[in-house]
Design an enzyme around this catalytic site. Sequence first.
Site, PDB file in Angstrom:
ATOM      1  N   ARG A   1     -10.650  32.529 -33.242  1.00 29.96           N
ATOM      2  CA  ARG A   1      -9.829  33.742 -33.383  1.00 29.96           C
ATOM      3  C   ARG A   1      -8.750  33.488 -34.414  1.00 29.96           C
ATOM      4  NH1 ARG A   1     -11.428  38.124 -31.021  1.00 29.96           N
ATOM      5  NH2 ARG A   1     -11.455  37.095 -29.008  1.00 29.96           N
TER       6      ARG A   1
ATOM      7  N   ASN B   1     -15.788  44.433 -37.543  1.00 28.38           N
ATOM      8  CA  ASN B   1     -16.333  44.127 -36.216  1.00 28.38           C
ATOM      9  C   ASN B   1     -16.368  45.327 -35.287  1.00 28.38           C
ATOM     10  OD1 ASN B   1     -13.402  43.553 -36.536  1.00 28.38           O
ATOM     11  ND2 ASN B   1     -13.488  43.330 -34.314  1.00 28.38           N
TER      12      ASN B   1
ATOM     13  N   ARG C   1      -7.431  55.913 -15.222  1.00 24.35           N
ATOM     14  CA  ARG C   1      -6.166  55.772 -15.968  1.00 24.35           C
ATOM     15  C   ARG C   1      -6.061  56.743 -17.130  1.00 24.35           C
ATOM     16  NH1 ARG C   1      -7.303  50.105 -15.111  1.00 24.35           N
ATOM     17  NH2 ARG C   1      -8.631  50.046 -16.946  1.00 24.35           N
TER      18      ARG C   1
ATOM     19  N   HIS D   1     -14.455  40.550 -39.062  1.00 29.44           N
ATOM     20  CA  HIS D   1     -14.807  39.161 -38.781  1.00 29.44           C
ATOM     21  C   HIS D   1     -15.362  38.524 -40.060  1.00 29.44           C
ATOM     22  CE1 HIS D   1     -14.191  39.971 -34.666  1.00 29.44           C
ATOM     23  NE2 HIS D   1     -15.422  39.884 -34.184  1.00 29.44           N
TER      24      HIS D   1
ATOM     25  N   VAL E   1     -13.328  50.422 -29.359  1.00 27.91           N
ATOM     26  CA  VAL E   1     -14.695  50.668 -29.825  1.00 27.91           C
ATOM     27  C   VAL E   1     -15.108  52.111 -29.533  1.00 27.91           C
ATOM     28  CG1 VAL E   1     -17.120  50.033 -29.519  1.00 27.91           C
ATOM     29  CG2 VAL E   1     -15.381  48.253 -29.598  1.00 27.91           C
TER      30      VAL E   1
ATOM     31  N   GLN F   1     -12.555  35.301 -36.395  1.00 27.59           N
ATOM     32  CA  GLN F   1     -12.695  36.628 -35.792  1.00 27.59           C
ATOM     33  C   GLN F   1     -11.373  37.359 -35.579  1.00 27.59           C
ATOM     34  OE1 GLN F   1     -16.474  35.081 -33.148  1.00 27.59           O
ATOM     35  NE2 GLN F   1     -15.537  36.991 -32.488  1.00 27.59           N
TER      36      GLN F   1
ATOM     37  N   SER G   1      -9.147  42.663 -32.930  1.00 23.19           N
ATOM     38  CA  SER G   1      -9.605  43.963 -32.432  1.00 23.19           C
ATOM     39  C   SER G   1     -10.844  43.834 -31.550  1.00 23.19           C
ATOM     40  CB  SER G   1      -9.887  44.919 -33.591  1.00 23.19           C
ATOM     41  OG  SER G   1     -10.731  44.302 -34.538  1.00 23.19           O
TER      42      SER G   1
ATOM     43  N   CYS H   1     -20.774  41.382 -31.935  1.00 24.94           N
ATOM     44  CA  CYS H   1     -20.337  41.700 -33.305  1.00 24.94           C
ATOM     45  C   CYS H   1     -20.622  40.577 -34.309  1.00 24.94           C
ATOM     46  CB  CYS H   1     -18.848  42.040 -33.307  1.00 24.94           C
ATOM     47  SG  CYS H   1     -17.870  41.074 -32.149  1.00 24.94           S
TER      48      CYS H   1
ATOM     49  N   GLY I   1     -11.052  53.455 -25.557  1.00 20.76           N
ATOM     50  CA  GLY I   1     -10.860  52.084 -26.047  1.00 20.76           C
ATOM     51  C   GLY I   1     -11.020  51.980 -27.555  1.00 20.76           C
TER      52      GLY I   1
HETATM   53  O1  25A Z   1     -14.323  43.945 -18.913  1.00 21.30           O
HETATM   54  P1  25A Z   1     -14.576  43.049 -20.075  1.00 21.30           P
HETATM   55  O2  25A Z   1     -16.032  42.770 -20.276  1.00 21.30           O
HETATM   56  O3  25A Z   1     -13.704  41.828 -20.098  1.00 21.30           O
HETATM   57  O4  25A Z   1     -14.155  43.895 -21.374  1.00 21.30           O
HETATM   58  C1  25A Z   1     -12.887  43.822 -21.916  1.00 21.30           C
HETATM   59  C2  25A Z   1     -12.626  44.852 -22.945  1.00 21.30           C
HETATM   60  O5  25A Z   1     -13.283  44.561 -24.155  1.00 21.30           O
HETATM   61  C3  25A Z   1     -13.456  45.780 -24.895  1.00 21.30           C
HETATM   62  C4  25A Z   1     -12.953  46.888 -24.072  1.00 21.30           C
HETATM   63  O6  25A Z   1     -11.539  47.052 -24.338  1.00 21.30           O
HETATM   64  C5  25A Z   1     -13.115  46.252 -22.679  1.00 21.30           C
HETATM   65  O7  25A Z   1     -12.376  46.933 -21.731  1.00 21.30           O
HETATM   66  N1  25A Z   1     -14.857  45.776 -25.236  1.00 21.30           N
HETATM   67  C6  25A Z   1     -15.968  45.885 -24.519  1.00 21.30           C
HETATM   68  N2  25A Z   1     -17.057  45.666 -25.235  1.00 21.30           N
HETATM   69  C7  25A Z   1     -16.630  45.380 -26.476  1.00 21.30           C
HETATM   70  C8  25A Z   1     -17.232  45.037 -27.723  1.00 21.30           C
HETATM   71  N3  25A Z   1     -18.545  44.869 -27.845  1.00 21.30           N
HETATM   72  C9  25A Z   1     -15.235  45.477 -26.474  1.00 21.30           C
HETATM   73  N4  25A Z   1     -14.499  45.268 -27.553  1.00 21.30           N
HETATM   74  C10 25A Z   1     -15.133  44.958 -28.700  1.00 21.30           C
HETATM   75  N5  25A Z   1     -16.449  44.830 -28.798  1.00 21.30           N
HETATM   76  P2  25A Z   1     -10.835  48.377 -24.915  1.00 21.30           P
HETATM   77  O8  25A Z   1      -9.444  48.311 -24.446  1.00 21.30           O
HETATM   78  O9  25A Z   1     -11.094  48.569 -26.342  1.00 21.30           O
HETATM   79  O10 25A Z   1     -11.566  49.587 -24.218  1.00 21.30           O
HETATM   80  C11 25A Z   1     -11.599  49.722 -22.860  1.00 21.30           C
HETATM   81  C12 25A Z   1     -12.306  51.077 -22.578  1.00 21.30           C
HETATM   82  O11 25A Z   1     -13.022  50.950 -21.361  1.00 21.30           O
HETATM   83  C13 25A Z   1     -12.508  51.911 -20.427  1.00 21.30           C
HETATM   84  N6  25A Z   1     -12.642  51.397 -19.083  1.00 21.30           N
HETATM   85  C14 25A Z   1     -12.173  50.247 -18.585  1.00 21.30           C
HETATM   86  N7  25A Z   1     -12.508  50.128 -17.300  1.00 21.30           N
HETATM   87  C15 25A Z   1     -13.218  51.203 -16.972  1.00 21.30           C
HETATM   88  C16 25A Z   1     -13.310  52.030 -18.130  1.00 21.30           C
HETATM   89  N8  25A Z   1     -13.945  53.194 -18.114  1.00 21.30           N
HETATM   90  C17 25A Z   1     -14.521  53.582 -16.968  1.00 21.30           C
HETATM   91  N9  25A Z   1     -14.488  52.874 -15.830  1.00 21.30           N
HETATM   92  C18 25A Z   1     -13.855  51.680 -15.800  1.00 21.30           C
HETATM   93  N10 25A Z   1     -13.835  50.975 -14.659  1.00 21.30           N
HETATM   94  C19 25A Z   1     -11.090  52.073 -20.853  1.00 21.30           C
HETATM   95  O12 25A Z   1     -10.536  53.248 -20.378  1.00 21.30           O
HETATM   96  C20 25A Z   1     -11.230  52.088 -22.350  1.00 21.30           C
HETATM   97  O13 25A Z   1     -11.731  53.329 -22.779  1.00 21.30           O
HETATM   98  P3  25A Z   1      -9.138  53.155 -19.571  1.00 21.30           P
HETATM   99  O14 25A Z   1      -8.895  54.539 -19.115  1.00 21.30           O
HETATM  100  O15 25A Z   1      -9.224  52.104 -18.484  1.00 21.30           O
HETATM  101  O16 25A Z   1      -8.047  52.640 -20.572  1.00 21.30           O
HETATM  102  C21 25A Z   1      -7.341  53.497 -21.398  1.00 21.30           C
HETATM  103  C22 25A Z   1      -6.064  52.824 -21.760  1.00 21.30           C
HETATM  104  O17 25A Z   1      -5.466  52.157 -20.614  1.00 21.30           O
HETATM  105  C23 25A Z   1      -4.899  50.911 -20.971  1.00 21.30           C
HETATM  106  N11 25A Z   1      -5.342  49.909 -20.001  1.00 21.30           N
HETATM  107  C24 25A Z   1      -6.449  49.170 -20.102  1.00 21.30           C
HETATM  108  N12 25A Z   1      -6.563  48.353 -19.035  1.00 21.30           N
HETATM  109  C25 25A Z   1      -5.495  48.608 -18.235  1.00 21.30           C
HETATM  110  C26 25A Z   1      -4.726  49.622 -18.844  1.00 21.30           C
HETATM  111  N13 25A Z   1      -3.624  50.105 -18.273  1.00 21.30           N
HETATM  112  C27 25A Z   1      -3.241  49.610 -17.106  1.00 21.30           C
HETATM  113  N14 25A Z   1      -3.924  48.648 -16.450  1.00 21.30           N
HETATM  114  C28 25A Z   1      -5.050  48.118 -16.980  1.00 21.30           C
HETATM  115  N15 25A Z   1      -5.736  47.171 -16.318  1.00 21.30           N
HETATM  116  C29 25A Z   1      -5.307  50.589 -22.360  1.00 21.30           C
HETATM  117  O18 25A Z   1      -4.160  50.557 -23.167  1.00 21.30           O
HETATM  118  C30 25A Z   1      -6.289  51.703 -22.760  1.00 21.30           C
HETATM  119  O19 25A Z   1      -5.975  52.169 -24.051  1.00 21.30           O
HETATM  120  O1  L14 Z   2     -19.506  41.834 -27.669  1.00 20.87           O
HETATM  121  O2  L14 Z   2     -13.594  39.433 -29.752  1.00 20.87           O
HETATM  122  O3  L14 Z   2     -19.732  40.188 -26.313  1.00 20.87           O
HETATM  123  O4  L14 Z   2     -12.888  39.053 -27.738  1.00 20.87           O
HETATM  124  C1  L14 Z   2     -16.820  39.961 -26.303  1.00 20.87           C
HETATM  125  C2  L14 Z   2     -15.586  39.252 -26.875  1.00 20.87           C
HETATM  126  C3  L14 Z   2     -17.033  41.264 -28.422  1.00 20.87           C
HETATM  127  C4  L14 Z   2     -15.850  40.548 -29.000  1.00 20.87           C
HETATM  128  C5  L14 Z   2     -19.049  40.858 -27.084  1.00 20.87           C
HETATM  129  C6  L14 Z   2     -13.749  39.444 -28.528  1.00 20.87           C
HETATM  130  C7  L14 Z   2     -17.655  40.441 -27.398  1.00 20.87           C
HETATM  131  C8  L14 Z   2     -14.988  40.008 -27.977  1.00 20.87           C
END
Ligand code: 25A
Ligand code: L14
Length: 340
Positions: free
Chosen positions: A239, A319, A42, A246, A17, A160, A163, A133, A15
């Site tokens: 946003r 951020n 994936r 940010h 981050v 914000q 990213s 962040c 991802g």
């Molecule tokens: O679930 P939430 O809480 O809503 O979180 C939403 C997203 O916010 C980001 C992160 O997105 C997260 O998934 N995030 C979380 N905390 C954050 C923070 N503090 C934050 N962003 C900023 N500040 P991301 O896209 O940057 O990174 C996601 C990473 O998490 C891995 N992942 C997801 N589900 C997982 C998992 N790993 C293990 N087990 C799980 N169940 C994800 O890996 C990525 O490393 P990946 O292999 O799932 O995704 C790799 C590529 O696949 C694409 N993709 C993403 N979602 C889907 C998808 N493809 C098909 N279907 C999908 N549903 C993406 O392009 C990604 O590059």
């Molecule tokens: O860390 O910008 O709780 O969409 C969740 C929302 C990070 C940023 C967190 C966004 C955030 C995020």
Amino acid sequence: MSEKKVNVAVAGATGAVGNQMIRCLEEMDFPARSVKFLASSRSVGRTLRYKGEVVAVEELKEDSFKGMDIALFSAGGGTSEKYAPCAAKDGCVVVDNSSAWRMDPEVPLIVPEVNPAAIAQYKNKGIIANPNCSTIQMVVALEPIYREYGIKRIVVSTYQAVSGTGKKAIDELFDQTRAMINFLSYEKKVYPHPIAFNCLPHIDAFLDNGYTKEEMKMVNETRKILEDDTIGVTATTVRVPVFFGHSESVNVETRKPVSAADVRALLEQAPGIKVVDDPLHNQYPLATDAAGQDLTLVGRIRDDESIDNGINMWIVADNIRKGAATNAVQIARVLVDDYL
Ligand code: 25A
Ligand code: L14
């Protein structure tokens, strides 16, 4: 400097981050004996680079943390809730970037420049939370003011970058911008409205009180990190069509008399901060200058002329770096040097 070496896992390594966490481990020359990069099924088959070596991405599973010492998590709240306890059970300390554990009273919420001593509480659950962040960059700038003058109330509005939402949102801003300037139709996938050429007063989900979760994170996390529930905090999070960095307009009411000149001098000496405040030469913090580096930029420091003890300022940071990856790796560094 310690000679210790540890085994480090990154969960969510593919991802936005997670990727930056890997770059920060390299840049800070983290004392890693081995690294393990985890993501969902994936991403299995992909490879990532670490210090010139090619590392295969592995699927995150309950037993992924056996033999690991530290795990940096950034794979979303649900993943952290499920897998952080698995890591902790195997003796691997988790530094979690999601919101899952931040307000757990047994889990420390850490910004190393602000409350490093609270790291010791990692022993409760084996988990340390990385703050939101927007909160991180704000408390880096406010802690010196809090210590010197006390803080009664904070009014913050954020601007914000996309990213924060992850890679899909970075693509959405790029694709919509390109489509709009070519008069083509565009899609909305991540945000409910177009983000290109727009401002959305909506980050994370809405709550019953009319605020968003992001706004309430700024309220609750600020009080937890500064260890003072008497501080009034009110936030509006917005946003904007920026990729990285940010920006925040912050108004602080202090308990003791304060002046802009005093605050500028104080922040010039503070760790993790760069004061950029020379408006006559058009020098003030910009997202484009904050992006790609680790300092929190503070400028536009002015007396709030509408109240007795008030200051206005403009606070900007990357951020994905100080707001997420850098802060997590800094926490991990203190853990290795002082605790493990
Ligand atoms: O679930 P939430 O809480 O809503 O979180 C939403 C997203 O916010 C980001 C992160 O997105 C997260 O998934 N995030 C979380 N905390 C954050 C923070 N503090 C934050 N962003 C900023 N500040 P991301 O896209 O940057 O990174 C996601 C990473 O998490 C891995 N992942 C997801 N589900 C997982 C998992 N790993 C293990 N087990 C799980 N169940 C994800 O890996 C990525 O490393 P990946 O292999 O799932 O995704 C790799 C590529 O696949 C694409 N993709 C993403 N979602 C889907 C998808 N493809 C098909 N279907 C999908 N549903 C993406 O392009 C990604 O590059
Ligand atoms: O860390 O910008 O709780 O969409 C969740 C929302 C990070 C940023 C967190 C966004 C955030 C995020």
